[in-house]
Scaffold this motif. Structure first.
Motif, PDB file in Angstrom:
ATOM      1  N   VAL A  41      44.036  -0.665  23.609  1.00  0.00           N
ATOM      2  CA  VAL A  41      43.081  -0.561  24.708  1.00  0.00           C
ATOM      3  C   VAL A  41      42.071  -1.706  24.661  1.00  0.00           C
ATOM      4  CG1 VAL A  41      43.295   1.926  24.993  1.00  0.00           C
ATOM      5  CG2 VAL A  41      41.666   1.016  23.324  1.00  0.00           C
ATOM      6  N   ASP A  42      41.902  -2.318  23.513  1.00  0.00           N
ATOM      7  CA  ASP A  42      40.964  -3.419  23.328  1.00  0.00           C
ATOM      8  C   ASP A  42      41.604  -4.455  22.409  1.00  0.00           C
ATOM      9  OD1 ASP A  42      38.905  -5.171  22.846  1.00  0.00           O
ATOM     10  OD2 ASP A  42      37.451  -3.651  22.227  1.00  0.00           O
ATOM     11  N   LEU A  43      41.786  -5.664  22.917  1.00  0.00           N
ATOM     12  CA  LEU A  43      42.443  -6.722  22.141  1.00  0.00           C
ATOM     13  C   LEU A  43      41.508  -7.902  21.871  1.00  0.00           C
ATOM     14  CD1 LEU A  43      45.903  -6.726  23.950  1.00  0.00           C
ATOM     15  CD2 LEU A  43      45.435  -5.886  21.647  1.00  0.00           C
ATOM     16  N   GLN A  44      40.212  -7.662  21.905  1.00  0.00           N
ATOM     17  CA  GLN A  44      39.249  -8.751  21.704  1.00  0.00           C
ATOM     18  C   GLN A  44      39.391  -9.394  20.329  1.00  0.00           C
ATOM     19  OE1 GLN A  44      35.215  -7.604  22.556  1.00  0.00           O
ATOM     20  NE2 GLN A  44      35.665  -7.023  24.660  1.00  0.00           N
ATOM     21  N   ARG A  45      39.702  -8.595  19.328  1.00  0.00           N
ATOM     22  CA  ARG A  45      39.844  -9.151  17.985  1.00  0.00           C
ATOM     23  C   ARG A  45      40.985 -10.168  17.940  1.00  0.00           C
ATOM     24  NH1 ARG A  45      39.446  -4.807  15.107  1.00  0.00           N
ATOM     25  NH2 ARG A  45      37.478  -5.098  14.015  1.00  0.00           N
ATOM     26  N   LEU A  46      42.069  -9.902  18.648  1.00  0.00           N
ATOM     27  CA  LEU A  46      43.188 -10.847  18.690  1.00  0.00           C
ATOM     28  C   LEU A  46      42.785 -12.146  19.374  1.00  0.00           C
ATOM     29  CD1 LEU A  46      46.391  -8.770  19.565  1.00  0.00           C
ATOM     30  CD2 LEU A  46      45.608  -9.571  17.330  1.00  0.00           C
ATOM     31  N   GLU A  47      42.031 -12.032  20.444  1.00  0.00           N
ATOM     32  CA  GLU A  47      41.614 -13.221  21.174  1.00  0.00           C
ATOM     33  C   GLU A  47      40.731 -14.114  20.300  1.00  0.00           C
ATOM     34  OE1 GLU A  47      39.798 -11.494  24.565  1.00  0.00           O
ATOM     35  OE2 GLU A  47      41.706 -10.868  25.478  1.00  0.00           O
ATOM     36  N   ALA A  48      39.938 -13.495  19.444  1.00  0.00           N
ATOM     37  CA  ALA A  48      39.048 -14.263  18.568  1.00  0.00           C
ATOM     38  C   ALA A  48      39.816 -14.977  17.462  1.00  0.00           C
ATOM     39  CB  ALA A  48      38.004 -13.335  17.949  1.00  0.00           C
ATOM     40  N   LEU A  49      41.056 -14.555  17.189  1.00  0.00           N
ATOM     41  CA  LEU A  49      41.831 -15.156  16.103  1.00  0.00           C
ATOM     42  C   LEU A  49      42.555 -16.436  16.509  1.00  0.00           C
ATOM     43  CD1 LEU A  49      43.437 -11.989  14.450  1.00  0.00           C
ATOM     44  CD2 LEU A  49      41.539 -13.365  13.589  1.00  0.00           C
ATOM     45  N   ASN A  50      42.594 -16.723  17.821  1.00  0.00           N
ATOM     46  CA  ASN A  50      43.271 -17.942  18.304  1.00  0.00           C
ATOM     47  C   ASN A  50      44.696 -18.044  17.748  1.00  0.00           C
ATOM     48  OD1 ASN A  50      40.966 -18.918  19.740  1.00  0.00           O
ATOM     49  ND2 ASN A  50      40.081 -19.548  17.783  1.00  0.00           N
ATOM     50  N   LEU A  51      45.458 -17.005  17.973  1.00  0.00           N
ATOM     51  CA  LEU A  51      46.810 -16.927  17.417  1.00  0.00           C
ATOM     52  C   LEU A  51      47.778 -17.837  18.166  1.00  0.00           C
ATOM     53  CD1 LEU A  51      46.972 -13.074  16.960  1.00  0.00           C
ATOM     54  CD2 LEU A  51      46.590 -14.780  15.188  1.00  0.00           C
ATOM     55  N   GLU A  52      48.747 -18.354  17.414  1.00  0.00           N
ATOM     56  CA  GLU A  52      49.777 -19.195  17.998  1.00  0.00           C
ATOM     57  C   GLU A  52      51.141 -18.560  17.768  1.00  0.00           C
ATOM     58  OE1 GLU A  52      49.523 -23.088  16.379  1.00  0.00           O
ATOM     59  OE2 GLU A  52      47.543 -23.512  17.229  1.00  0.00           O
ATOM     60  N   GLY A  53      52.033 -18.744  18.727  1.00  0.00           N
ATOM     61  CA  GLY A  53      53.374 -18.196  18.603  1.00  0.00           C
ATOM     62  C   GLY A  53      53.748 -17.418  19.848  1.00  0.00           C
ATOM     63  N   ASP A  54      54.864 -16.739  19.782  1.00  0.00           N
ATOM     64  CA  ASP A  54      55.394 -15.977  20.914  1.00  0.00           C
ATOM     65  C   ASP A  54      54.711 -14.619  20.962  1.00  0.00           C
ATOM     66  OD1 ASP A  54      56.836 -14.832  22.918  1.00  0.00           O
ATOM     67  OD2 ASP A  54      58.814 -15.274  22.070  1.00  0.00           O
ATOM     68  N   LEU A  55      53.520 -14.583  21.560  1.00  0.00           N
ATOM     69  CA  LEU A  55      52.693 -13.388  21.575  1.00  0.00           C
ATOM     70  C   LEU A  55      52.428 -12.929  22.999  1.00  0.00           C
ATOM     71  CD1 LEU A  55      50.816 -11.253  20.291  1.00  0.00           C
ATOM     72  CD2 LEU A  55      49.006 -12.999  20.291  1.00  0.00           C
ATOM     73  N   SER A  56      52.698 -11.661  23.262  1.00  0.00           N
ATOM     74  CA  SER A  56      52.378 -11.040  24.538  1.00  0.00           C
ATOM     75  C   SER A  56      51.321  -9.978  24.299  1.00  0.00           C
ATOM     76  CB  SER A  56      53.634 -10.417  25.157  1.00  0.00           C
ATOM     77  OG  SER A  56      53.304  -9.691  26.328  1.00  0.00           O
ATOM     78  N   ARG A  57      50.164 -10.131  24.925  1.00  0.00           N
ATOM     79  CA  ARG A  57      49.082  -9.153  24.795  1.00  0.00           C
ATOM     80  C   ARG A  57      49.145  -8.176  25.955  1.00  0.00           C
ATOM     81  NH1 ARG A  57      46.968 -14.219  23.599  1.00  0.00           N
ATOM     82  NH2 ARG A  57      45.877 -14.436  21.591  1.00  0.00           N
ATOM     83  N   GLU A  58      49.179  -6.892  25.636  1.00  0.00           N
ATOM     84  CA  GLU A  58      49.285  -5.855  26.661  1.00  0.00           C
ATOM     85  C   GLU A  58      48.179  -4.828  26.447  1.00  0.00           C
ATOM     86  OE1 GLU A  58      51.324  -5.883  29.173  1.00  0.00           O
ATOM     87  OE2 GLU A  58      52.660  -7.525  28.543  1.00  0.00           O
ATOM     88  N   ARG A  59      47.168  -4.865  27.318  1.00  0.00           N
ATOM     89  CA  ARG A  59      46.088  -3.885  27.213  1.00  0.00           C
ATOM     90  C   ARG A  59      46.530  -2.582  27.867  1.00  0.00           C
ATOM     91  NH1 ARG A  59      43.592  -8.713  27.890  1.00  0.00           N
ATOM     92  NH2 ARG A  59      41.894  -9.225  26.436  1.00  0.00           N
ATOM     93  N   LEU A  60      46.740  -1.589  27.058  1.00  0.00           N
ATOM     94  CA  LEU A  60      47.148  -0.290  27.583  1.00  0.00           C
ATOM     95  C   LEU A  60      46.851   0.799  26.578  1.00  0.00           C
ATOM     96  CD1 LEU A  60      50.037   0.593  26.051  1.00  0.00           C
ATOM     97  CD2 LEU A  60      50.933  -1.162  27.539  1.00  0.00           C
ATOM     98  N   ASP A  61      46.761   2.008  27.087  1.00  0.00           N
ATOM     99  CA  ASP A  61      46.525   3.185  26.260  1.00  0.00           C
ATOM    100  C   ASP A  61      47.851   3.680  25.719  1.00  0.00           C
ATOM    101  OD1 ASP A  61      46.018   6.041  25.548  1.00  0.00           O
ATOM    102  OD2 ASP A  61      44.025   5.576  26.346  1.00  0.00           O
ATOM    103  N   ILE A  62      47.852   4.175  24.493  1.00  0.00           N
ATOM    104  CA  ILE A  62      49.074   4.688  23.880  1.00  0.00           C
ATOM    105  C   ILE A  62      49.615   5.877  24.672  1.00  0.00           C
ATOM    106  CG2 ILE A  62      47.859   6.286  22.338  1.00  0.00           C
ATOM    107  CD1 ILE A  62      51.014   4.214  21.529  1.00  0.00           C
ATOM    108  N   LEU A  63      48.779   6.503  25.496  1.00  0.00           N
ATOM    109  CA  LEU A  63      49.225   7.623  26.323  1.00  0.00           C
ATOM    110  C   LEU A  63      50.030   7.179  27.539  1.00  0.00           C
ATOM    111  CD1 LEU A  63      45.942   9.748  26.270  1.00  0.00           C
ATOM    112  CD2 LEU A  63      48.004  10.114  24.907  1.00  0.00           C
ATOM    113  N   ASP A  64      50.025   5.871  27.828  1.00  0.00           N
ATOM    114  CA  ASP A  64      50.770   5.334  28.966  1.00  0.00           C
ATOM    115  C   ASP A  64      52.236   5.154  28.577  1.00  0.00           C
ATOM    116  OD1 ASP A  64      51.744   4.049  31.190  1.00  0.00           O
ATOM    117  OD2 ASP A  64      50.179   2.514  31.255  1.00  0.00           O
ATOM    118  N   SER A  65      52.976   6.257  28.519  1.00  0.00           N
ATOM    119  CA  SER A  65      54.344   6.224  28.025  1.00  0.00           C
ATOM    120  C   SER A  65      55.285   5.431  28.919  1.00  0.00           C
ATOM    121  CB  SER A  65      54.871   7.654  27.851  1.00  0.00           C
ATOM    122  OG  SER A  65      54.850   8.348  29.082  1.00  0.00           O
ATOM    123  N   GLU A  66      55.026   5.428  30.221  1.00  0.00           N
ATOM    124  CA  GLU A  66      55.909   4.696  31.130  1.00  0.00           C
ATOM    125  C   GLU A  66      55.812   3.196  30.891  1.00  0.00           C
ATOM    126  OE1 GLU A  66      58.202   5.963  33.058  1.00  0.00           O
ATOM    127  OE2 GLU A  66      57.599   7.937  32.310  1.00  0.00           O
TER     128      GLU A  66
END
Length: 332
Positions: free
Chosen positions: A37-62
């Protein structure tokens, strides 16, 4: 470093352990789908590679089902755990129902291995140390009960679908990026720390790099599906010893004061009730008091035998690495 070019999905990727895991999987050559639900920590890490960030709740099963297409390994770390004021239903919905649904959808998508991150908290207060996988769980708070039920939910999916899964029960994971570790060290550094009780109760930490290796082994080592494995570090320390190590690594002179456990128990209860009246999470609680009032130590023989797990970083070295990182960042 091992390179494993496959696609993995990490839930809870915005948390302390999850963000480290995303970085580790990228370093191993994985394509990573990171969800939270919150990916701010990942954005601060300046990660490199094949990364897809998906902001969603674990309850969103679909939405999660859509993301599982082509995924080889699921690392399920997302959980409800910090919400002290929430009731049983909330923890059950996230830690049991959503976990069951993700496991079921993973099986339907053909995921090769499902690695579930549970917790040694499912044991509740331990009477005999060290505990192992045969120790009877006696969870005494909603979070712990729901995590134990979440394990059972996964095992039921295994029986229904044949899903290949490993359930890890980590001890206290610490290291850079961990808010709990940072708060503890900063409190000591500012001479605001105090013992609750005499500090003789024991804790069993595991440094983050050892935890990441455990995830790797759980993902690739052959193991009977549904196995439960405790993951912990190479040594245990009393809270008194832990604080002394921090003081030594900070190079300071400090003798923390002490407060009786009964007093802090009453204070935690009062703070929780006050926070509930205004609808805010309390700054400390009876759950956080467990760190000072209960002991934990674990036998990791099963992890060694089944997964080949060998923790390398002892508590002194782990604290040294953590404090060095915080000092470099100007946090202390």
């Amino acid at each position: 470093m091992t390179t494993d070019r496959c696609k993995v999905l990490v839930t809870g990727a915005g948390g302390f352990v999850g963000s480290h895991l995303v970085r580790d999987r990228l370093a191993r050559g994985n394509a990573v789908i990171a969800t939270d639900v919150d990916l701010q920590r990942l954005e601060a890490l300046n990660l490199e590679g094949d990364l897809s960030r998906e902001r969603l709740d674990i309850l969103d099963s679909e939405r999660l089902s859509q993301l599982l297409n082509g995924v080889d390994t699921v690392f399920h770390l997302a959980a409800a755990h910090l919400d002290v004021l929430k009731g049983e239903d909330y923890f059950h919905e996230v830690n049991v129902d959503a976990t069951r649904m993700l496991a079921r959808r993973s099986a339907q998508a053909g995921v090769r291995r499902f690695v579930h991150c549970s917790t040694v908290g499912v044991y509740g207060p331990l009477e005999n140390l060290p505990a192992d996988e045969t120790t009877l769980p006696k969870p005494d708070i909603a979070y712990e009960r729901s995590k134990l039920e979440g394990e059972a939910a996964i095992r039921s999916v295994i029986e229904e679908t044949g899903l290949e899964a490993v359930i890890l029960r980590p001890a206290w994971v610490y290291g850079p990026l961990c808010p709990r570790t940072q708060k503890l060290i900063r409190t000591v550094a500012r001479k605001r720390f105090f013992f609750v009780g005499d500090g003789s109760n024991r804790r069993h930490p595991i440094y983050i790099t050892d935890m990441l290796e455990a995830f790797q082994l759980a993902a690739v080592q052959p193991a009977p599906s549904g196995e439960i494995v405790i993951i912990a570090g190479p040594d245990t320390v009393s809270v008194k010893e832990l604080i002394r190590l921090i003081i030594d690594e900070l190079g300071m002179g400090y003798a923390p004061p002490r407060l009786p456990t009964w007093f802090m128990g009453a204070a935690c209860l009062a703070v929780e009730k006050g926070a509930g009246l205004v609808g805010r999470e309390p700054p400390f609680s009876r759950r956080s008091l467990k760190f000072f009032s209960e002991s934990s130590a674990f036998n990791i023989a099963k992890a060694e035998q089944l997964l080949g797990f060998r923790p390398k970083v002892n508590t002194r070295e782990g604290l040294r690495l953590t404090i060095r990182e915080y000092s470099a960042q100007g946090i202390l």
